[in-house]
Structure formats: structure tokens, C-alpha cells
Design a protein around this motif. Structure first.
Motif, mmCIF file in Angstrom:
data_model
loop_
_atom_site.group_PDB
_atom_site.id
_atom_site.type_symbol
_atom_site.label_atom_id
_atom_site.label_comp_id
_atom_site.label_asym_id
_atom_site.label_seq_id
_atom_site.Cartn_x
_atom_site.Cartn_y
_atom_site.Cartn_z
ATOM 1 N N ASP A 34 12.092 6.454 -3.960
ATOM 2 C CA ASP A 34 12.846 7.558 -4.557
ATOM 3 C C ASP A 34 11.929 8.630 -5.126
ATOM 4 O O ASP A 34 12.334 9.782 -5.288
ATOM 5 C CB ASP A 34 13.779 7.033 -5.661
ATOM 6 C CG ASP A 34 14.891 6.163 -5.117
ATOM 7 O OD1 ASP A 34 15.189 6.263 -3.908
ATOM 8 O OD2 ASP A 34 15.463 5.367 -5.899
ATOM 9 N N GLU A 35 10.704 8.249 -5.448
ATOM 10 C CA GLU A 35 9.747 9.207 -6.016
ATOM 11 C C GLU A 35 8.956 9.938 -4.934
ATOM 12 O O GLU A 35 8.135 10.793 -5.235
ATOM 13 C CB GLU A 35 8.775 8.493 -6.966
ATOM 14 C CG GLU A 35 9.411 7.948 -8.237
ATOM 15 C CD GLU A 35 10.225 6.685 -7.973
ATOM 16 O OE1 GLU A 35 9.878 5.943 -7.014
ATOM 17 O OE2 GLU A 35 11.199 6.447 -8.703
ATOM 18 N N PRO A 40 0.858 -1.186 0.000
ATOM 19 C CA PRO A 40 0.000 0.000 0.000
ATOM 20 C C PRO A 40 0.896 1.239 0.000
ATOM 21 O O PRO A 40 1.985 1.237 0.572
ATOM 22 C CB PRO A 40 -0.779 -0.134 1.309
ATOM 23 C CG PRO A 40 0.139 -0.909 2.196
ATOM 24 C CD PRO A 40 0.854 -1.878 1.295
ATOM 25 N N SER A 41 0.441 2.295 -0.622
ATOM 26 C CA SER A 41 1.283 3.489 -0.690
ATOM 27 C C SER A 41 0.431 4.746 -0.731
ATOM 28 O O SER A 41 -0.756 4.716 -1.058
ATOM 29 C CB SER A 41 2.198 3.446 -1.913
ATOM 30 O OG SER A 41 1.453 3.439 -3.105
ATOM 31 N N MET A 42 1.075 5.853 -0.390
ATOM 32 C CA MET A 42 0.390 7.138 -0.363
ATOM 33 C C MET A 42 1.372 8.227 -0.788
ATOM 34 O O MET A 42 2.543 8.209 -0.413
ATOM 35 C CB MET A 42 -0.129 7.432 1.054
ATOM 36 C CG MET A 42 -0.886 8.742 1.192
ATOM 37 S SD MET A 42 -1.428 9.034 2.904
ATOM 38 C CE MET A 42 -2.555 7.656 3.117
ATOM 39 N N ASP A 43 0.884 9.163 -1.586
ATOM 40 C CA ASP A 43 1.688 10.310 -2.001
ATOM 41 C C ASP A 43 1.137 11.567 -1.349
ATOM 42 O O ASP A 43 -0.081 11.804 -1.372
ATOM 43 C CB ASP A 43 1.662 10.478 -3.528
ATOM 44 C CG ASP A 43 2.391 9.352 -4.247
ATOM 45 O OD1 ASP A 43 3.106 8.591 -3.576
ATOM 46 O OD2 ASP A 43 2.237 9.244 -5.470
ATOM 47 N N THR A 61 9.180 17.239 -1.666
ATOM 48 C CA THR A 61 8.981 15.795 -1.769
ATOM 49 C C THR A 61 9.358 15.143 -0.455
ATOM 50 O O THR A 61 10.391 15.468 0.137
ATOM 51 C CB THR A 61 9.849 15.203 -2.902
ATOM 52 O OG1 THR A 61 9.461 15.777 -4.147
ATOM 53 C CG2 THR A 61 9.692 13.689 -2.976
ATOM 54 N N ILE A 62 8.528 14.218 0.022
ATOM 55 C CA ILE A 62 8.844 13.454 1.230
ATOM 56 C C ILE A 62 10.025 12.535 0.929
ATOM 57 O O ILE A 62 10.034 11.834 -0.088
ATOM 58 C CB ILE A 62 7.638 12.614 1.700
ATOM 59 C CG1 ILE A 62 6.379 13.473 1.800
ATOM 60 C CG2 ILE A 62 7.949 11.918 3.016
ATOM 61 C CD1 ILE A 62 6.446 14.570 2.818
ATOM 62 N N VAL A 63 11.034 12.529 1.808
ATOM 63 C CA VAL A 63 12.205 11.684 1.577
ATOM 64 C C VAL A 63 12.421 10.653 2.677
ATOM 65 O O VAL A 63 13.149 9.672 2.485
ATOM 66 C CB VAL A 63 13.484 12.532 1.410
ATOM 67 C CG1 VAL A 63 13.391 13.403 0.160
ATOM 68 C CG2 VAL A 63 13.761 13.400 2.643
ATOM 69 N N ASP A 64 11.769 10.818 3.850
ATOM 70 C CA ASP A 64 11.979 9.855 4.933
ATOM 71 C C ASP A 64 10.919 10.075 6.010
ATOM 72 O O ASP A 64 10.227 11.102 6.021
ATOM 73 C CB ASP A 64 13.381 10.010 5.533
ATOM 74 C CG ASP A 64 13.871 8.741 6.229
ATOM 75 O OD1 ASP A 64 13.087 7.768 6.300
ATOM 76 O OD2 ASP A 64 15.014 8.728 6.692
ATOM 77 N N ILE A 86 10.180 13.896 6.850
ATOM 78 C CA ILE A 86 11.311 14.705 6.388
ATOM 79 C C ILE A 86 11.127 14.938 4.898
ATOM 80 O O ILE A 86 10.921 13.993 4.133
ATOM 81 C CB ILE A 86 12.655 14.016 6.660
ATOM 82 C CG1 ILE A 86 12.848 13.793 8.155
ATOM 83 C CG2 ILE A 86 13.799 14.875 6.130
ATOM 84 C CD1 ILE A 86 12.431 12.451 8.671
ATOM 85 N N MET A 87 11.154 16.199 4.506
ATOM 86 C CA MET A 87 10.945 16.534 3.100
ATOM 87 C C MET A 87 12.053 17.451 2.616
ATOM 88 O O MET A 87 12.757 18.079 3.407
ATOM 89 C CB MET A 87 9.578 17.196 2.911
ATOM 90 C CG MET A 87 9.392 18.457 3.728
ATOM 91 S SD MET A 87 7.642 18.938 3.858
ATOM 92 C CE MET A 87 7.006 17.623 4.889
ATOM 93 N N GLN A 88 12.203 17.517 1.288
ATOM 94 C CA GLN A 88 13.189 18.399 0.673
ATOM 95 C C GLN A 88 12.517 19.245 -0.396
ATOM 96 O O GLN A 88 11.639 18.768 -1.117
ATOM 97 C CB GLN A 88 14.339 17.593 0.046
ATOM 98 C CG GLN A 88 15.266 16.946 1.061
ATOM 99 C CD GLN A 88 16.445 16.250 0.405
ATOM 100 O OE1 GLN A 88 16.410 15.925 -0.779
ATOM 101 N NE2 GLN A 88 17.487 16.003 1.169
ATOM 102 N N LEU A 89 12.962 20.503 -0.488
ATOM 103 C CA LEU A 89 12.381 21.412 -1.486
ATOM 104 C C LEU A 89 12.770 20.987 -2.900
ATOM 105 O O LEU A 89 13.937 20.703 -3.170
ATOM 106 C CB LEU A 89 12.857 22.841 -1.233
ATOM 107 C CG LEU A 89 12.415 23.500 0.081
ATOM 108 C CD1 LEU A 89 12.978 24.917 0.168
ATOM 109 C CD2 LEU A 89 10.902 23.516 0.207
#
Length: 221
Positions: free
Chosen positions: A151-152, A115-118, A137-140, A205-208
Motif C-alpha cells: 500500500d505504501e 526483499p523490497s525496493m522503493d 507512487t507505484i501501485v502495481d 503502473i503508478m498514480q499521481l
């Protein structure tokens, strides 16, 4: 007679020397001045007008999310847990509010797959009411054992393990609800498909993805 000629010759010679000297002086005065010595220019300071691509923002989720219940367009909120700095200056302080929306929610019901969520963070509001529009984008996450991030930027939950598969097969053979066969919460989760649950309090944790101009938008935009 010879002395007169000699005197005239000497006078002519002296006149020529004087004329040459005057001509040289005039030419010297007409010459343009030498350019001033070029000084080294100071090195430009780093751009302080925008947060650069790759800037990390840590947020504690305040809205519980789940692939079983959350759908496209649902909003979520969080609080910044670590100040975002630029050139030694705090740009986004601890406690700033982050808002975003769910852009995809997939609760996997098959034996295989996850299962996944964006999520799409879209703004940060400072304690003084100023707002920054962001694209990140969420990275962790703070729960890597229960949730992983691709990675996406997709947040993926735990899939079916071997025990789940056995219980699912037993329930099917008995022709009863999986909840009754497996028992309790675990059984109900299998019946609904293993979901990606992101409880309130989870740190994201997200990155611009794009620079953020530091001319904040007025509150309420």
C-alpha cells in the motif's frame, strides 16, 4: 349666489384631483426601475489546467533493477505504454519517456522477510522535448506472481519458500557454498539472498500523488 359657491367648490375639487394625479405621476417616475431577471449562469467546465491526483500512468521499464545490485540514488527509465488523457485530449502520449530514482533497496538475507525496493518517478518528457515534473507512487506491476506492491508503494520480491529453507540448511550442514549445495542459478540466488528483480520490459503502473500543472517545463530542466 348658490350657483357661484357650487362652481367655486367644484373648481377646487377638480384642482385637487389634478394635483394628486400629478403627484402620483412624479412619484411613479422617481421610483427606481425593477432589477432585471437573473439568468442561470453556465456550469463551469472541469479544470483543464492540471492532471488530477490519482491519474494513472503505465510505463514499460527500460532499466533492469534488482535489490542485489541497485542502490539509493540509482536512476531508472521507462516508456509510457498508454496515453494519458484529460477531457478528451492527449496530455502524455504513448512513447513519452519517464525518469526516476531508486529511494530504497533492501535485499533480504534472512530466512523470513521479503526483499523490497522503493522507486520515485520524478519526470515525464514528451516526444517534442517538453517535460512534466511528477510525484507518483507505484501501485502495481505486470508480474503480480513474482512481484507485489504494498500500500505504501514498495515493490516486494518473492521470499524464501520451504524448498529454499531445506537447501539452505543442507548447505550449512555441509559447510560448503550454497551455490554448490543447491546447484545452478537457484543455489546462487539463495547464497546471495532472494532478491527483488525487476527486469527490463516490466510494466509499472503508478498514480499521481499531486496534481501536475500542464505548463510543461522546458527541456533540459
Amino acid at each position: 349666489m348658490k350657483k357661484s359657491i357650487l362652481g367655486i367648490t367644484l373648481a377646487i375639487a377638480l384642482g385637487a384631483v389634478a394635483q394628486n394625479a400629478k403627484t402620483t405621476m412624479v412619484a411613479s417616475n422617481d421610483r427606481p426601475p425593477a432589477p432585471p431577471t437573473t439568468l442561470a449562469q453556465p456550469v463551469a467546465s472541469p479544470d483543464a489546467s492540471a492532471l488530477p491526483i490519482g491519474t494513472a500512468i503505465r510505463v514499460k521499464l527500460e532499466t533492469p533493477l534488482s535489490t542485489s545490485t541497485s542502490k539509493f540514488g540509482d536512476k531508472f527509465n521507462g516508456r509510457v505504454t498508454e496515453a494519458v488523457m484529460l477531457n478528451g485530449k492527449t496530455i502524455i502520449p504513448v512513447g513519452a519517456s519517464l525518469e526516476g530514482i531508486v529511494t530504497r533497496s533492501s535485499s533480504q538475507r534472512r530466512i523470513k522477510g521479503l526483499p523490497s525496493m522503493d522507486l520515485r518517478p520524478n519526470s515525464v518528457t514528451l516526444p517534442d522535448g517538453q517535460k512534466y515534473v511528477i510525484n507518483a507512487t507505484i501501485v502495481d506491476t505486470s508480474t503480480p506472481k513474482a512481484l507485489t506492491v504494498s500500500d505504501e508503494g514498495s515493490i516486494k520480491g518473492k521470499g524464501h519458500d520451504r524448498a529454499d529453507t531445506v537447501e539452505l540448511g543442507v548447505a550449512t550442514a555441509l559447510g560448503t557454498g550454497i551455490g554448490a549445495a543447491a546447484g545452478g542459478l537457484k543455489g546462487s540466488l539463495i547464497g546471495a539472498g532472494i532478491g527483488a528483480n525487476i527486469p527490463s520490459g516490466t510494466e509499472l503502473i503508478m498514480q499521481l500523488d499531486h496534481p501536475v500543472a500542464l505548463s510543461a517545463a522546458p527541456a533540459g530542466d
